[in-house]
Enzyme design. Structure first.
Site, short mmCIF file in Angstrom:
data_model
loop_
_atom_site.label_atom_id
_atom_site.label_comp_id
_atom_site.label_asym_id
_atom_site.label_seq_id
_atom_site.Cartn_x
_atom_site.Cartn_y
_atom_site.Cartn_z
N THR A 71 50.13 103.94 12.03
CA THR A 71 50.57 105.21 12.58
C THR A 71 50.32 105.28 14.09
OG1 THR A 71 48.48 106.13 11.79
CG2 THR A 71 50.40 106.46 10.40
N HIS A 72 50.56 106.43 14.66
CA HIS A 72 50.74 106.57 16.11
C HIS A 72 49.62 105.94 16.94
CE1 HIS A 72 47.67 109.73 16.86
NE2 HIS A 72 47.91 110.04 15.59
N ASP A 73 50.06 105.21 17.96
CA ASP A 73 49.18 104.67 19.00
C ASP A 73 48.21 103.60 18.50
OD1 ASP A 73 50.09 106.48 21.19
OD2 ASP A 73 49.29 108.00 19.84
N VAL A 100 45.62 105.76 16.51
CA VAL A 100 44.73 105.41 17.63
C VAL A 100 43.65 104.42 17.18
CG1 VAL A 100 43.66 106.33 19.72
CG2 VAL A 100 45.09 107.82 18.33
#
Length: 209
Positions: A134-136, A154
């Protein structure tokens, strides 16, 4: 379609041959096991030893499960003149990658996997089926994700780390280089490099809470 050479007569090589993707066609497999030479794997002939990859035309992908072994082979081929430009990035048509995610050369992403916003994936990473990043998230070179791994946003996955089948990694957690995460583990805190963690919640093997 472009020609593709697979390095390593392995189960992963057969996974790549079974991928639904239209950019490449597999024309041969290379392996140092002389007993395999001249015989087919997954319907494609084993042409000879690994060093032939530097001489043959076409793109290359290293189909060896261990990240450390992939790193060793890539280094060996580099000494023979095979640079980053020789390596293909393979993504199954059923995988979903956001437009702003990046995938490095030599990386393999198999069926049903998802990379959401701004995922950065290094070189020669292997993503087995149905993984979610998922994101980043940042994934360093030579990482291996077994089937069904889920990584929160992250997170950072260090070079040549191995994440076992159905492992989960909490958001903002770092997995150190060369670390191993066991099947079904739930990782809630940072994992130092080189350690093996397993369990729910995951902890270093051999260490009692």
């Amino acid at each position: 379609m472009r020609d593709l050479i697979l390095v390593g007569a392995s189960g992963l090589a057969r996974e790549v041959m079974a991928m639904q993707q239209s950019a490449y066609r597999v024309i041969g497999v290379l392996d140092d096991d002389a007993g395999l030479h001249g015989h087919p794997i997954g319907g494609v002939d084993v042409l000879g030893g690994i060093d032939m990859a530097a001489e043959l035309p076409g793109s290359i992908v290293v189909c060896v499960g261990s990240g450390a072994a992939r790193r060793s082979i890539v280094g060996r081929l580099a000494s023979l003149g095979a640079g980053c430009e020789r390596y293909a990035s393979l993504v199954d048509d059923s995988a979903r990658l956001s437009a702003n995610s990046l995938v490095g050369p030599g990386t393999i992403i198999l069926a049903g996997s998802v990379l959401t916003a701004d995922v950065v994936m290094g070189r020669h990473v292997v993503v087995m089926p149905n993984c979610t990043l998922t994101h980043d998230d940042i994934v360093d070179d030579y990482v291996t994700f077994a089937a069904g791994v889920a990584v929160g946003g992250v997170a950072r996955i260090g070079e040549a780390a191995y994440l076992g089948m159905n492992a989960s990694v909490r958001q903002k957690v770092s997995i150190g280089a060369g670390a191993t995460i066991g099947m079904g583990a739930v990782v809630l805190t940072d994992v130092p490099e080189g350690q093996t963690w397993a369990g729910v919640p995951a902890r270093e093997l051999g260490v009692r809470l």
